[in-house]
Design a protein around this motif. Structure first.
Motif, PDB file in Angstrom:
ATOM      1  N   SER A 223     161.721 130.215 120.669  1.00 24.23           N
ATOM      2  CA  SER A 223     162.025 130.578 119.273  1.00 24.23           C
ATOM      3  C   SER A 223     163.052 129.632 118.648  1.00 24.23           C
ATOM      4  CB  SER A 223     162.525 132.028 119.195  1.00 24.23           C
ATOM      5  OG  SER A 223     161.550 132.924 119.663  1.00 24.23           O
ATOM      6  N   LEU A 224     162.870 128.346 118.918  1.00 21.56           N
ATOM      7  CA  LEU A 224     163.753 127.339 118.356  1.00 21.56           C
ATOM      8  C   LEU A 224     163.071 126.637 117.195  1.00 21.56           C
ATOM      9  CD1 LEU A 224     165.123 125.824 121.679  1.00 21.56           C
ATOM     10  CD2 LEU A 224     166.396 127.241 120.059  1.00 21.56           C
ATOM     11  N   VAL A 225     163.850 126.294 116.198  1.00 22.31           N
ATOM     12  CA  VAL A 225     163.351 125.612 115.006  1.00 22.31           C
ATOM     13  C   VAL A 225     163.675 124.133 115.130  1.00 22.31           C
ATOM     14  CG1 VAL A 225     163.497 125.483 112.488  1.00 22.31           C
ATOM     15  CG2 VAL A 225     163.734 127.691 113.630  1.00 22.31           C
ATOM     16  N   THR A 226     162.765 123.286 114.700  1.00 29.37           N
ATOM     17  CA  THR A 226     163.032 121.844 114.673  1.00 29.37           C
ATOM     18  C   THR A 226     162.823 121.317 113.255  1.00 29.37           C
ATOM     19  OG1 THR A 226     160.764 121.117 115.139  1.00 29.37           O
ATOM     20  CG2 THR A 226     162.184 121.597 117.034  1.00 29.37           C
ATOM     21  N   VAL A 227     163.630 120.343 112.893  1.00 29.00           N
ATOM     22  CA  VAL A 227     163.445 119.708 111.593  1.00 29.00           C
ATOM     23  C   VAL A 227     162.167 118.865 111.608  1.00 29.00           C
ATOM     24  CG1 VAL A 227     164.727 117.560 111.987  1.00 29.00           C
ATOM     25  CG2 VAL A 227     164.748 118.616 109.719  1.00 29.00           C
ATOM     26  N   CYS A 228     161.712 118.522 112.803  1.00 28.66           N
ATOM     27  CA  CYS A 228     160.462 117.775 112.943  1.00 28.66           C
ATOM     28  C   CYS A 228     159.318 118.498 112.230  1.00 28.66           C
ATOM     29  CB  CYS A 228     160.108 117.603 114.413  1.00 28.66           C
ATOM     30  SG  CYS A 228     161.475 117.181 115.503  1.00 28.66           S
ATOM     31  N   GLU A 229     159.253 119.814 112.435  1.00 26.94           N
ATOM     32  CA  GLU A 229     158.214 120.621 111.799  1.00 26.94           C
ATOM     33  C   GLU A 229     158.608 121.059 110.401  1.00 26.94           C
ATOM     34  OE1 GLU A 229     155.745 123.068 114.998  1.00 26.94           O
ATOM     35  OE2 GLU A 229     157.885 123.488 115.182  1.00 26.94           O
ATOM     36  N   GLU A 230     159.848 121.525 110.259  1.00 24.13           N
ATOM     37  CA  GLU A 230     160.280 122.102 108.985  1.00 24.13           C
ATOM     38  C   GLU A 230     160.265 121.079 107.856  1.00 24.13           C
ATOM     39  OE1 GLU A 230     161.015 125.494 108.596  1.00 24.13           O
ATOM     40  OE2 GLU A 230     160.081 125.434 110.575  1.00 24.13           O
ATOM     41  N   ALA A 231     160.580 119.831 108.152  1.00 20.96           N
ATOM     42  CA  ALA A 231     160.630 118.787 107.125  1.00 20.96           C
ATOM     43  C   ALA A 231     159.392 117.899 107.130  1.00 20.96           C
ATOM     44  CB  ALA A 231     161.878 117.929 107.299  1.00 20.96           C
ATOM     45  N   ARG A 232     158.389 118.286 107.929  1.00 19.35           N
ATOM     46  CA  ARG A 232     157.146 117.501 108.016  1.00 19.35           C
ATOM     47  C   ARG A 232     157.420 116.041 108.342  1.00 19.35           C
ATOM     48  NH1 ARG A 232     152.811 119.374 103.321  1.00 19.35           N
ATOM     49  NH2 ARG A 232     152.398 121.453 104.145  1.00 19.35           N
ATOM     50  N   CYS A 233     158.191 115.809 109.377  1.00 25.06           N
ATOM     51  CA  CYS A 233     158.529 114.433 109.751  1.00 25.06           C
ATOM     52  C   CYS A 233     157.283 113.681 110.187  1.00 25.06           C
ATOM     53  CB  CYS A 233     159.560 114.430 110.879  1.00 25.06           C
ATOM     54  SG  CYS A 233     160.029 112.761 111.392  1.00 25.06           S
ATOM     55  N   PRO A 234     157.077 112.459 109.693  1.00 25.71           N
ATOM     56  CA  PRO A 234     155.877 111.693 110.061  1.00 25.71           C
ATOM     57  C   PRO A 234     155.890 111.209 111.504  1.00 25.71           C
ATOM     58  CG  PRO A 234     157.356 110.328 108.777  1.00 25.71           C
ATOM     59  CD  PRO A 234     157.920 111.727 108.722  1.00 25.71           C
TER      60      PRO A 234
END
Length: 306
Positions: free
Chosen positions: A39-50
């Motif tokens: 249940s960890l959040v990553t900016v990779c997904e949240e910010a749609r990192c390319p």
């Protein structure tokens, strides 16, 4: 009120902006399963990192603490904005540290949403996360990419830097002329510079300071150099420069695709200004190959283009 171009009318991506899809080989799916399971959040997904396929395929990720809802609404950012549901999860630092240990990370990057609703703006949670990582992975390097801690900057810096992250990062994001328009009335260009300078002044150890710039929002190349000059005059050691990608039709439109040759020129300008490390390229992001950015600054390797 200005609106962004519909998706169909956005400038077509040039060849140098193409990224690969996740592979069935490598660590991508293992990383995804681990992070979602914890249940960890990553900016990779949240910010749609390319770069998500590349980074997760290498077994790395950038953790996002303090939830998935930001109290700001920057015009370029895809992270969900609104009113957070509740206080920070006190067990999140421990889960994050365990995940980082399972992944075998030697350099851990932790960022967050803005939490203007919290008295300390989330500084205490950052410090708890740093301490958890150092307890679980004593040989690892910890990099934090923080918000501006509006209104409690000094206290927040003392809390975060007091936990001794090896790298303190706060992104200035864009040039002075566009800063308020893109980041909103709460954000301050000079405030960002002060935060970075004070982080180094407050630290009782040689912390590396770092900041990032996104281009393609309407700035000129000379303004980018002026921004780098401002960062360097405030003691910043590492700078990253990458292409803005419009995440939806509701966000700021892309002004232009910056050519790789321009990124190389920016890299050269940054190197001439004396940065320990300059990472510049179309797909560069603040946390992209962050371990290499730190190593380049520590070893004097200097500027790198991708």
């Amino acid at each position: 009120m200005e609106t962004s171009l519909p998706v169909a009318e956005r400038p077509r991506r040039p060849p140098w902006m193409k990224v690969r899809a996740p592979s069935t080989e490598g660590k991508y799916w293992d990383v995804r399963k681990l992070l979602h399971g914890a249940s960890l959040v990553t900016v990779c997904e949240e910010a749609r990192c390319p770069n998500i396929a590349e980074c997760w395929g290498r077994g790395t990720a950038t953790f996002q603490i303090l939830g998935d809802t930001c109290t700001r609404a920057c015009r370029y950012c895809y992270v969900n904005s609104g009113k957070p549901d509740g206080p920070p999860d006190p067990l999140e630092p421990l889960r994050l540290a365990q995940a980082a240990a399972t992944m075998g990370l030697s350099h851990v990057v932790v960022t967050s949403v803005d939490r203007d609703d919290l008295p300390d703006k989330g500084a205490g949670h950052f410090a708890a996360t740093i301490r958890a990582l150092k307890a679980k992975l004593p040989e690892s390097h910890v990099e934090v990419l923080t918000p501006d801690f509006l209104g409690v900057e000094e206290e927040a810096l003392a809390t975060v830097v007091g936990a001794h992250p090896e790298v303190f990062n706060h992104n200035i994001e864009t040039v002075r002329r566009l800063h308020r328009r893109m980041r909103g009335a709460k954000a301050s260009y000079d405030g960002a510079l002060t935060l970075l300078r004070r982080a180094k002044e407050i630290a009782d150890y040689p912390v590396l300071t770092k900041s990032g710039i996104i281009v393609g929002l309407g700035e000129t190349n000379d303004e980018v150099v002026d921004t780098m000059r401002d960062l360097r005059s405030n003691g910043v050691d590492v700078v990253t420069i990458g292409q803005y990608l419009q995440p939806s039709s509701q966000h700021a439109k892309i002004d232009r695709w910056v050519h790789p040759d321009e990124f190389r020129w920016m890299r050269e300008q940054g190197e001439a200004l004396g940065f320990g490390s300059v990472f510049a390229g179309p797909l560069v992001r603040s946390s992209y190959r962050a371990d290499e950015q730190r190593h380049a600054a520590e070893t004097g390797r200097g500027a790198v283009a991708y």
